[in-house]
Design a protein around this motif. Structure first.
Motif, PDB file in Angstrom:
ATOM      1  N   GLU A   1       8.148   3.027  -6.978  1.00  0.00           N
ATOM      2  CA  GLU A   1       8.044   2.802  -8.424  1.00  0.00           C
ATOM      3  C   GLU A   1       8.088   4.125  -9.185  1.00  0.00           C
ATOM      4  O   GLU A   1       8.595   4.178 -10.307  1.00  0.00           O
ATOM      5  CB  GLU A   1       6.759   2.054  -8.762  1.00  0.00           C
ATOM      6  CG  GLU A   1       6.797   0.588  -8.364  1.00  0.00           C
ATOM      7  CD  GLU A   1       5.503  -0.112  -8.680  1.00  0.00           C
ATOM      8  OE1 GLU A   1       5.573  -1.131  -9.390  1.00  0.00           O
ATOM      9  OE2 GLU A   1       4.428   0.341  -8.243  1.00  0.00           O
ATOM     10  N   ALA A   2       7.591   5.181  -8.576  1.00  0.00           N
ATOM     11  CA  ALA A   2       7.598   6.495  -9.224  1.00  0.00           C
ATOM     12  C   ALA A   2       9.019   7.002  -9.453  1.00  0.00           C
ATOM     13  O   ALA A   2       9.241   7.878 -10.288  1.00  0.00           O
ATOM     14  CB  ALA A   2       6.799   7.493  -8.396  1.00  0.00           C
ATOM     15  N   THR A   3       9.980   6.441  -8.746  1.00  0.00           N
ATOM     16  CA  THR A   3      11.377   6.836  -8.948  1.00  0.00           C
ATOM     17  C   THR A   3      12.005   6.091 -10.121  1.00  0.00           C
ATOM     18  O   THR A   3      13.162   6.336 -10.452  1.00  0.00           O
ATOM     19  CB  THR A   3      12.222   6.565  -7.691  1.00  0.00           C
ATOM     20  OG1 THR A   3      12.340   5.150  -7.504  1.00  0.00           O
ATOM     21  CG2 THR A   3      11.644   7.229  -6.458  1.00  0.00           C
ATOM     22  N   GLY A   4      11.247   5.147 -10.696  1.00  0.00           N
ATOM     23  CA  GLY A   4      11.771   4.390 -11.814  1.00  0.00           C
ATOM     24  C   GLY A   4      12.166   2.973 -11.455  1.00  0.00           C
ATOM     25  O   GLY A   4      12.588   2.211 -12.329  1.00  0.00           O
ATOM     26  N   LEU A   5      12.044   2.602 -10.191  1.00  0.00           N
ATOM     27  CA  LEU A   5      12.371   1.240  -9.791  1.00  0.00           C
ATOM     28  C   LEU A   5      11.270   0.288 -10.255  1.00  0.00           C
ATOM     29  O   LEU A   5      10.095   0.642 -10.249  1.00  0.00           O
ATOM     30  CB  LEU A   5      12.482   1.136  -8.263  1.00  0.00           C
ATOM     31  CG  LEU A   5      13.640   1.842  -7.585  1.00  0.00           C
ATOM     32  CD1 LEU A   5      13.517   1.728  -6.069  1.00  0.00           C
ATOM     33  CD2 LEU A   5      14.963   1.275  -8.042  1.00  0.00           C
ATOM     34  N   SER A   6      11.677  -0.914 -10.603  1.00  0.00           N
ATOM     35  CA  SER A   6      10.681  -1.943 -10.880  1.00  0.00           C
ATOM     36  C   SER A   6      10.097  -2.399  -9.547  1.00  0.00           C
ATOM     37  O   SER A   6      10.671  -2.154  -8.480  1.00  0.00           O
ATOM     38  CB  SER A   6      11.331  -3.135 -11.586  1.00  0.00           C
ATOM     39  OG  SER A   6      12.206  -3.819 -10.681  1.00  0.00           O
TER      40      SER A   6
ATOM     41  N   ASP B   1      -1.097  -4.013   2.279  1.00  0.00           N
ATOM     42  CA  ASP B   1      -2.151  -3.155   2.796  1.00  0.00           C
ATOM     43  C   ASP B   1      -2.037  -1.791   2.108  1.00  0.00           C
ATOM     44  O   ASP B   1      -1.161  -1.580   1.262  1.00  0.00           O
ATOM     45  CB  ASP B   1      -2.073  -3.032   4.326  1.00  0.00           C
ATOM     46  CG  ASP B   1      -0.752  -2.437   4.820  1.00  0.00           C
ATOM     47  OD1 ASP B   1       0.019  -1.876   4.012  1.00  0.00           O
ATOM     48  OD2 ASP B   1      -0.499  -2.527   6.030  1.00  0.00           O
ATOM     49  N   ASP B   2      -2.929  -0.871   2.440  1.00  0.00           N
ATOM     50  CA  ASP B   2      -2.942   0.436   1.767  1.00  0.00           C
ATOM     51  C   ASP B   2      -1.627   1.188   1.942  1.00  0.00           C
ATOM     52  O   ASP B   2      -1.104   1.778   0.991  1.00  0.00           O
ATOM     53  CB  ASP B   2      -4.097   1.297   2.293  1.00  0.00           C
ATOM     54  CG  ASP B   2      -5.458   0.782   1.857  1.00  0.00           C
ATOM     55  OD1 ASP B   2      -5.520  -0.003   0.885  1.00  0.00           O
ATOM     56  OD2 ASP B   2      -6.464   1.157   2.485  1.00  0.00           O
ATOM     57  N   GLU B   3      -1.082   1.155   3.144  1.00  0.00           N
ATOM     58  CA  GLU B   3       0.177   1.870   3.410  1.00  0.00           C
ATOM     59  C   GLU B   3       1.313   1.296   2.575  1.00  0.00           C
ATOM     60  O   GLU B   3       2.103   2.035   1.982  1.00  0.00           O
ATOM     61  CB  GLU B   3       0.514   1.789   4.894  1.00  0.00           C
ATOM     62  CG  GLU B   3       1.781   2.531   5.269  1.00  0.00           C
ATOM     63  CD  GLU B   3       2.126   2.411   6.736  1.00  0.00           C
ATOM     64  OE1 GLU B   3       2.934   3.233   7.198  1.00  0.00           O
ATOM     65  OE2 GLU B   3       1.606   1.511   7.424  1.00  0.00           O
ATOM     66  N   ALA B   4       1.393  -0.022   2.504  1.00  0.00           N
ATOM     67  CA  ALA B   4       2.442  -0.668   1.713  1.00  0.00           C
ATOM     68  C   ALA B   4       2.255  -0.404   0.226  1.00  0.00           C
ATOM     69  O   ALA B   4       3.230  -0.204  -0.509  1.00  0.00           O
ATOM     70  CB  ALA B   4       2.465  -2.171   1.994  1.00  0.00           C
ATOM     71  N   GLN B   5       1.011  -0.370  -0.238  1.00  0.00           N
ATOM     72  CA  GLN B   5       0.750  -0.060  -1.646  1.00  0.00           C
ATOM     73  C   GLN B   5       1.191   1.358  -1.983  1.00  0.00           C
ATOM     74  O   GLN B   5       1.779   1.598  -3.039  1.00  0.00           O
ATOM     75  CB  GLN B   5      -0.734  -0.248  -1.968  1.00  0.00           C
ATOM     76  CG  GLN B   5      -1.137  -1.690  -2.053  1.00  0.00           C
ATOM     77  CD  GLN B   5      -2.620  -1.875  -2.328  1.00  0.00           C
ATOM     78  OE1 GLN B   5      -3.418  -0.950  -2.172  1.00  0.00           O
ATOM     79  NE2 GLN B   5      -2.987  -3.070  -2.745  1.00  0.00           N
ATOM     80  N   ARG B   6       0.914   2.289  -1.072  1.00  0.00           N
ATOM     81  CA  ARG B   6       1.351   3.683  -1.307  1.00  0.00           C
ATOM     82  C   ARG B   6       2.876   3.765  -1.329  1.00  0.00           C
ATOM     83  O   ARG B   6       3.453   4.453  -2.166  1.00  0.00           O
ATOM     84  CB  ARG B   6       0.770   4.609  -0.240  1.00  0.00           C
ATOM     85  CG  ARG B   6      -0.692   4.932  -0.443  1.00  0.00           C
ATOM     86  CD  ARG B   6      -1.166   6.042   0.487  1.00  0.00           C
ATOM     87  NE  ARG B   6      -1.015   5.702   1.887  1.00  0.00           N
ATOM     88  CZ  ARG B   6      -1.929   5.031   2.618  1.00  0.00           C
ATOM     89  NH1 ARG B   6      -3.051   4.628   2.059  1.00  0.00           N
ATOM     90  NH2 ARG B   6      -1.711   4.769   3.893  1.00  0.00           N
ATOM     91  N   ALA B   7       3.519   3.059  -0.411  1.00  0.00           N
ATOM     92  CA  ALA B   7       4.986   3.066  -0.366  1.00  0.00           C
ATOM     93  C   ALA B   7       5.572   2.466  -1.638  1.00  0.00           C
ATOM     94  O   ALA B   7       6.529   3.007  -2.205  1.00  0.00           O
ATOM     95  CB  ALA B   7       5.473   2.303   0.864  1.00  0.00           C
TER      96      ALA B   7
END
Length: 79
Positions: free
Chosen positions: A21-26, A10-16
């Motif tokens: 991912e922005a931290t560099g995690l795949s 859902d939108d919340e999970a996509q944002r999370a």
């Protein structure tokens, strides 16, 4: 052993997920870490629930807590 799963976010999970991912995690690592963290939180919550139940059933502990509360109230009233 590796199991492939498919999920609809859902939108919340996509944002999370984007935040992780922005931290560099795949994506895979972000999901794995999220699942492990969620399970740890549930276990920690259950441990706390169990500890509270154990303390609540300890008559001596409850009596001591009541005595301490009464002493604190007496000290407050003496001011």
């Amino acid at each position: 052993m590796s199991d492939l799963i498919s999920v609809r976010l859902d939108d919340e999970a996509q944002r999370a997920l984007a935040e992780l991912e922005a931290t560099g995690l795949s994506r895979s690592e972000a999901v794995r870490r999220g699942l492990v963290a969620a399970a740890l939180r549930l276990r920690d919550r259950q441990r706390l629930i169990d500890e509270v139940a154990e303390l609540a059933s300890d008559e001596a502990d409850r009596m001591e807590a009541a005595e301490v509360a009464a002493m604190m109230e007496d000290l407050r009233a003496a001011r």
